[in-house]
Design an enzyme around this catalytic site. Structure first.
Site, mmCIF file in Angstrom:
data_model
loop_
_atom_site.group_PDB
_atom_site.id
_atom_site.type_symbol
_atom_site.label_atom_id
_atom_site.label_comp_id
_atom_site.label_asym_id
_atom_site.label_seq_id
_atom_site.Cartn_x
_atom_site.Cartn_y
_atom_site.Cartn_z
ATOM 1 N N MET A 162 5.117 2.560 1.633
ATOM 2 C CA MET A 162 6.334 2.170 2.347
ATOM 3 C C MET A 162 7.000 3.413 2.909
ATOM 4 O O MET A 162 7.220 4.382 2.198
ATOM 5 C CB MET A 162 7.254 1.408 1.383
ATOM 6 C CG MET A 162 8.609 1.031 1.960
ATOM 7 S SD MET A 162 8.445 -0.090 3.377
ATOM 8 C CE MET A 162 9.847 0.435 4.352
ATOM 9 N N GLU A 163 7.351 3.316 4.195
ATOM 10 C CA GLU A 163 7.730 4.499 4.966
ATOM 11 C C GLU A 163 9.177 4.954 4.807
ATOM 12 O O GLU A 163 9.689 5.623 5.709
ATOM 13 C CB GLU A 163 7.466 4.220 6.443
ATOM 14 C CG GLU A 163 8.409 3.172 7.090
ATOM 15 C CD GLU A 163 7.826 1.769 7.171
ATOM 16 O OE1 GLU A 163 6.926 1.463 6.367
ATOM 17 O OE2 GLU A 163 8.281 0.987 8.021
ATOM 18 N N ASN A 164 9.846 4.623 3.702
ATOM 19 C CA ASN A 164 11.243 5.023 3.522
ATOM 20 C C ASN A 164 11.468 6.443 4.055
ATOM 21 O O ASN A 164 10.707 7.358 3.737
ATOM 22 C CB ASN A 164 11.607 5.017 2.035
ATOM 23 C CG ASN A 164 11.093 3.792 1.337
ATOM 24 O OD1 ASN A 164 11.462 2.681 1.680
ATOM 25 N ND2 ASN A 164 10.207 3.987 0.380
ATOM 26 N N GLU B 82 4.925 -1.546 13.545
ATOM 27 C CA GLU B 82 3.618 -1.582 12.898
ATOM 28 C C GLU B 82 2.452 -1.371 13.855
ATOM 29 O O GLU B 82 1.473 -0.724 13.511
ATOM 30 C CB GLU B 82 3.447 -2.897 12.136
ATOM 31 C CG GLU B 82 4.479 -3.097 11.024
ATOM 32 C CD GLU B 82 4.506 -1.952 10.017
ATOM 33 O OE1 GLU B 82 3.584 -1.115 10.032
ATOM 34 O OE2 GLU B 82 5.458 -1.887 9.221
ATOM 35 N N GLY C 85 0.844 -1.187 0.000
ATOM 36 C CA GLY C 85 0.000 0.000 0.000
ATOM 37 C C GLY C 85 0.880 1.238 0.000
ATOM 38 O O GLY C 85 0.713 2.140 -0.795
ATOM 39 N N HIS D 5 -0.301 6.759 8.932
ATOM 40 C CA HIS D 5 0.472 5.581 9.329
ATOM 41 C C HIS D 5 1.941 5.742 8.913
ATOM 42 O O HIS D 5 2.858 5.550 9.720
ATOM 43 C CB HIS D 5 -0.155 4.352 8.655
ATOM 44 C CG HIS D 5 0.515 3.062 8.969
ATOM 45 N ND1 HIS D 5 -0.045 2.107 9.790
ATOM 46 C CD2 HIS D 5 1.708 2.543 8.566
ATOM 47 C CE1 HIS D 5 0.769 1.076 9.878
ATOM 48 N NE2 HIS D 5 1.838 1.312 9.141
ATOM 49 N N GLU D 6 2.157 6.127 7.674
ATOM 50 C CA GLU D 6 3.544 6.233 7.182
ATOM 51 C C GLU D 6 4.300 7.362 7.872
ATOM 52 O O GLU D 6 5.494 7.238 8.139
ATOM 53 C CB GLU D 6 3.550 6.453 5.664
ATOM 54 C CG GLU D 6 2.837 5.379 4.854
ATOM 55 C CD GLU D 6 3.259 3.970 5.198
ATOM 56 O OE1 GLU D 6 4.430 3.775 5.547
ATOM 57 O OE2 GLU D 6 2.401 3.074 5.163
HETATM 58 ZN ZN LIG Z 1 3.608 0.277 8.730
#
Ligand SMILES: [Zn+2]
Length: 1031
Positions: free
Chosen positions: A436-438, A492, A434, A469-470
């Protein structure tokens, strides 16, 4: 169709940010009919010859062959699918002619018994396979050395290379003697060959004396390797490789001494990945019909090693300097702002990014090469930008607004400012996760970031929650990182918890409370299975690491944080604790105990239990407690035991939780001031209430992670209370009672009649949470009955649902609705109504679709109703074709997804097979959407059987695309098996996964599938005989 996978239930079971796509079936923006002035050209009708995929049973389904058309030789383990196919044939025949009664096939005890001829062929085959296996097993593997691949290969993971050298390490986790300090990385992707070359310089520090350096590398063809110790000269070295463990090593004759610095330099080439991990290539068609190519990265959890050699574990934090060589027409992005651009002699341009100002884990490194445009804004000291492909720029504003507000919120809330100068959010046209928190470069699916002008609040809720969330991860995960994947929940669970907390403050109109509530119910459902695991669980292999990305890490993690927060005195206690945790461990790695210790340190109340002690009971053991209540006058006895749907033969008598129990009673039951707290730390306890109290509701607003059984009297009192005036309880408590009683029915603690009695008040219900929870469970039973071809009961169940919810369904409007909770409420009801074939709903939906198509883009379907409308339309062959054409021309992923979901809800077997094939090959349906297609198809009886066959037949290709254990993988297995309830299905699923050996029965998702079928089977055995009279 499962009307509940859109907004609050199925979707809620799924992590939002990682390795999961199927929940992104959100509301599309309105299709731009005007764009195509000729309206919809007729899309070519399906050519049966194009339907390449024909698994055995589906051949029966599609072509209508009789049993004799299947050769005996095909009757093997896999062909028990045929039995399912035959059931379908019988059913279809029965449907065609009412006079033809359905004849149930005898259930096989195990995989179908083979014929004598099959036996001979199988034995011969097995002998050949066994011989080949032995030959391959004893053939040593190829090892890369400076000299190329020698004739002799390594024998095992710590075998020898051609010169007899042992690979010096035999574990998945790397040795701790060397620590990387900084990486200098250069990448040159070539979109004509789809290859890239890389140059990696790793500056390292020796922590302990050692004669080896071991790091990760996967599918990289290393062409040159040098090593430099201290201020010495760089010299060529030999690289050993252990391919199965994706490790490379350098061995030294002399020990490297603790305290020394050294530098490893590696040149290599590799293919751009054609799956969605590592440094992967992707393409999309722009608005002018031109194919555009781009490359992006997805490194979490184990894929940085596919892009560059590295110490690819979260605890090896280092700094990174990234350089990307590109053609002039492309744009590049990475974690840090661009520092300089240089024209190279080759004609390429080199973009160099600033060295990361923070130490970070390899899985957070990211870069993108493609054609993107952006909108930007300064927030505090950070430049926030949202990138998309140029034609979607107008859809980026909502994301920019939301991200800016959330960044300010988090800066304040955590009392630590976001540490980088910039924060990019990029919508990548082809992306499996969905989002990605890079760090500094968050990548998203387009559906997870872009919002059109006509989007509904439901769509906005989804985008906002993923952004929230990210962004939370920039602190929880990026700044403070779990030491190892065993504690993934620290990333998470926290990010999921913060997603709800932040949006309740920043965008209260999105009503995140109900979504979080439904998430907690789904987490309980999952954790009630034996196949569940402790929140903090030791993992080792790549499959085990992947399997940690599940609802236990995300949703149970978030749920227990909520429980802790609501049981601490004062509303700032919890926040103070996490600020302390973040400040203490900024830039470092932690495990679960570090968190509890930080939270314990800020404790002020002596009455409150020790946080560490309490929370360890929730993170170190799987499952959750069932609290049984019994009352005698003013004494209320509470007893706890593990809630386990099916005994796993292990003794859980010692399972004990420190439960912060909350309760309200009939004299005060709504406001927070009514809530009372009781700590249940032992197996049993007693609390006192006034003898005049008529009923108690425990677990106020369901903020605790446990289920309550009130006993027959207690349930009867609550049922009466709800029937007399359901508003004596909050909507969360009403939903909580409904969830708990269905769970207890599965456990056999209450009868289904008691469940139905509780639901009697439903026609009066006004809020979505209780209605959605009830409909979820009822339609689940309905679908299971349908799949068993219990036609009489299917009809009764349908009649029951329409009787109790029909009045609510009829009250819903079909015009544009602005209020979020009303959208949520009506979409749930109308999707169910249309799915069950309620005439009024179907007529409305058909009329709306007709008007929509005829208007040529001038009329719109309200976003929250689109799914119901498209799904009804897809049931007619003609409208299905129209929808397919619309799907083909729709530009935005969000539009396309809802149309795709409609298309996949067809009952036409030929179309089903075509869709599955198309999704697998990534032609018209993107591969990233295949799990969604499978899940939707599995809603129908025929679709489920075809999809299950399809999965078995294409297993190899599926596990190459969707990593074993990953969320997509879990979703595919779960969709295909979760509504089976017969022995024949169980046998077949068991048989198939047994045959997959290491990729089979020991996987958690497979165990979960088998357990779920057994539970369905048990529920049916217990309840089928009585359902007739209850419904
Ligand atoms: Zn996450």
């Amino acid at each position: 169709m499962d009307p509940f996978d859109y907004n609050s239930t199925e979707r809620d079971t799924l992590p939002r940010n990682m390795i999961e796509n199927s929940m992104f079936e959100e509301e599309p923006d309105v299709v731009d009919l005007a764009r195509d002035s000729a309206a919809y050209p007729t899309f070519p009708a399906l050519d049966p010859d194009e339907t390449v995929y024909e698994p055995r049973s589906s051949r029966l389904l599609v072509r209508g062959l009789g049993e004799n058309d299947v050769d005996d030789d095909e009757e093997d383990c896999g062909s028990s699918a045929r039995l399912l196919g035959m059931s379908f044939m019988n059913r279809s025949a029965a449907q065609r002619s009412n006079a033809s009664p359905y004849v149930r096939q005898p259930l096989p005890r195990s995989c179908s018994p083979p014929s004598a001829r099959t036996m001979v062929v199988c034995v011969l085959f097995l002998v050949i396979v066994a011989s080949m296996t032995m030959v391959f097993y004893f053939l040593p593997r190829c090892n890369f050395t400076k000299m190329g691949c020698p004739k002799q290969e390594n024998k095992t993971s710590n075998g020898t290379d051609g010169t007899g050298e042992l690979f010096p390490w035999a574990q998945y986790q790397l040795p701790r003697s060397i620590r990387p300090l900084s990486y200098d990385l250069t990448f040159t992707p070539d979109f004509s060959t789809m290859d890239f070359s890389g140059h990696t310089v790793i500056d390292m520090f020796v922590l302990h004396n050692t004669k080896r350096i071991v790091l990760h590398s996967a599918n990289l063809n290393i062409t040159k390797a040098t090593f430099k110790l201290g201020d010495g000269e760089a010299s060529d070295i030999t690289i050993l490789e252990d391919k199965p463990r994706e490790q490379i090593a350098v061995k030294f004759s002399e020990e490297l001494k603790a305290g020394q610095h050294c530098v490893l330099t590696l040149d290599y080439t590799a293919s751009l990945s054609h799956t969605y991990d590592g440094f992967y290539n992707s393409s999309y068609t722009d608005q002018d019909g031109n194919k555009r190519v781009l490359a992006a990265t997805q490194f979490e959890p184990l894929y940085a090693r596919k892009a560059f050699p590295c110490f690819d574990e979260p605890s090896f934090k280092a700094t990174f300097l990234v350089k990307l060589n590109r053609k002039p027409e492309y744009l590049t992005l990475s974690n840090m702002p661009q520092a300089q651009t240089t024209q190279l002699a080759s004609g390429l341009v080199q973009d160099e990014f600033a060295k990361t100002s923070v130490n970070m884990s390899t899985y957070l490194v990211a870069f993108v090469v493609g054609n993107f445009t952006s909108v930007s804004r300064n927030v505090s000291d950070t430049l926030v930008s949202v990138y998309s492909v140029p034609e979607k720029k107008e859809h980026t504003h909502y994301a920019l607004d939301t991200a800016s507000k959330l960044l300010e919120f988090y800066n304040d809330f955590f009392e630590i400012s976001y540490p980088l100068q910039k924060l990019d959010l990029v919508a990548v046209p082809d992306f499996m996760a969905g989002a990605m928190e890079n760090w500094g470069l968050i990548t998203f699916r387009e559906t997870a970031l872009l919002v059109g002008g006509h989007s509904s609040l439901l769509e906005k809720q989804q985008v906002a929650s993923i952004i929230a969330h990210e962004l939370a991860h920039q602190w929880f995960g990026n700044l403070v990182t779990m030491s190892w994947w065993s504690d993934l929940w620290l990333n998470e669970g926290f990010a999921t918890y913060m997603e709800f907390t932040s949006l309740q403050t920043v965008l209260p109109q999105l009503d995140m409370g109900n979504l979080f509530l439904a998430n907690r119910f789904r987490a309980l459902d999952k954790d009630a299975l034996n196949s569940s695991h402790a929140v903090s669980t030791q993992v080792n292999t790549p499959e085990q690491v992947h399997e940690m990305f599940d609802s236990v890490s995300y949703l149970k993690g978030a749920s227990i944080l909520l429980m802790l927060n609501t049981s601490l005195p004062g509303d700032q206690q919890f926040r103070k604790g996490i600020i302390q945790y973040l400040k203490q461990f900024a830039g470092l790695n932690t495990d679960t105990d570090d968190l509890w210790n930080s939270l314990t340190e800020v404790e002020v109340s002596s009455q409150h239990p020790n946080v560490s002690e309490m929370m360890r009971s929730w993170t170190s053991q799987k499952g959750f407690p069932l609290v049984t209540v019994s009352r005698k006058g003013d004494a209320v006895s509470l007893k706890q035991e593990i809630f386990q749907l099916m005994s796993d033969n292990a003794s859980h008598s010692s399972s004990l939780w420190n439960i912060p129990m909350t309760y309200v009673n009939d004299s005060c039951s709504l406001g927070p001031e009514c809530k009372q707290l009781f700590m249940l730390n032992a197996q049993s306890g007693t609390l006192k209430v006034s003898a005049t109290v008529k009923w108690l509701k425990l677990n106020y607003r369901n903020t605790g992670f446990y289920i309550v059984d009130y006993g027959d009297e207690g349930w009867a009192a609550l049922t009466d209370a709800m029937t007399n005036n359901f508003q004596v309880l909050t909507q969360e408590d009403r939903a909580s009672l409904i969830h708990n009683i269905f769970a207890l029915s599965k456990l056999g603690r209450v009868s289904f009649r008691q469940v139905l009695s509780l639901l009697n008040y439903m026609p009066n219900e006004t809020e979505s949470s209780p209605v959605k929870e009830a409909l979820l469970h009822l339609t689940d039973i309905y679908k299971m009955l349908d799949k068993r071809y219990e036609q009489g009961l299917v009809t009764r169940m349908k009649a029951y649902i329409l009787k109790y919810f029909g009045a609510l369904m009829d009250k819903q409007t079909w015009t544009k609705e602005e209020d979020f909770s009303k959208q949520d409420f009506r979409s749930a009801l109308l999707e169910t109504a249309c799915h069950l074939g309620q005439e009024k709903c179907q007529q409305q939906a058909k009329a709306m679709f007709k008007q929509y198509v005829a208007s040529n883009g001038t009329s719109q379907i309200p976003g929250d109703l689109q799914r119901a409308v498209f799904t009804v339309a897809a049931q007619s062959s003609e409208d299905w074709e129209t929808l397919l054409t619309m799907y083909h021309y729709a530009t935005y992923d969000s539009e396309k997804l809802k149309m795709l979901k409609g298309l996949a809800s067809t009952q036409d077997t030929q179309k089903i097979v075509w869709l599955l094939n198309t999704g697998l090959n990534g032609n018209m349906v993107q591969v990233q959407n295949l799990p969604l297609v499978i899940r939707t198809i599995c809603e129908s009886f025929a679709g489920n059987l075809i999809a299950w066959d399809f999965i078995q037949e294409n297993w190899k290709q599926l596990i190459q695309t969707f990593p074993i254990g990953s969320f997509s993988f879990q979703s595919i297995i779960g969709s295909a098996t979760s509504r089976f309830s017969e022995q024949s299905h169980l046998n077949q699923v068991q048989c198939f996964f047994d045959s997959q050996r290491e990729h089979g029965s020991q996987l958690r998702s497979v165990q979960e599938a088998l357990e779920t079928i057994r539970l369905n089977q048990r529920w049916m055995e217990r309840n089928l005989p009585s359902l007739d009279k209850w419904l």
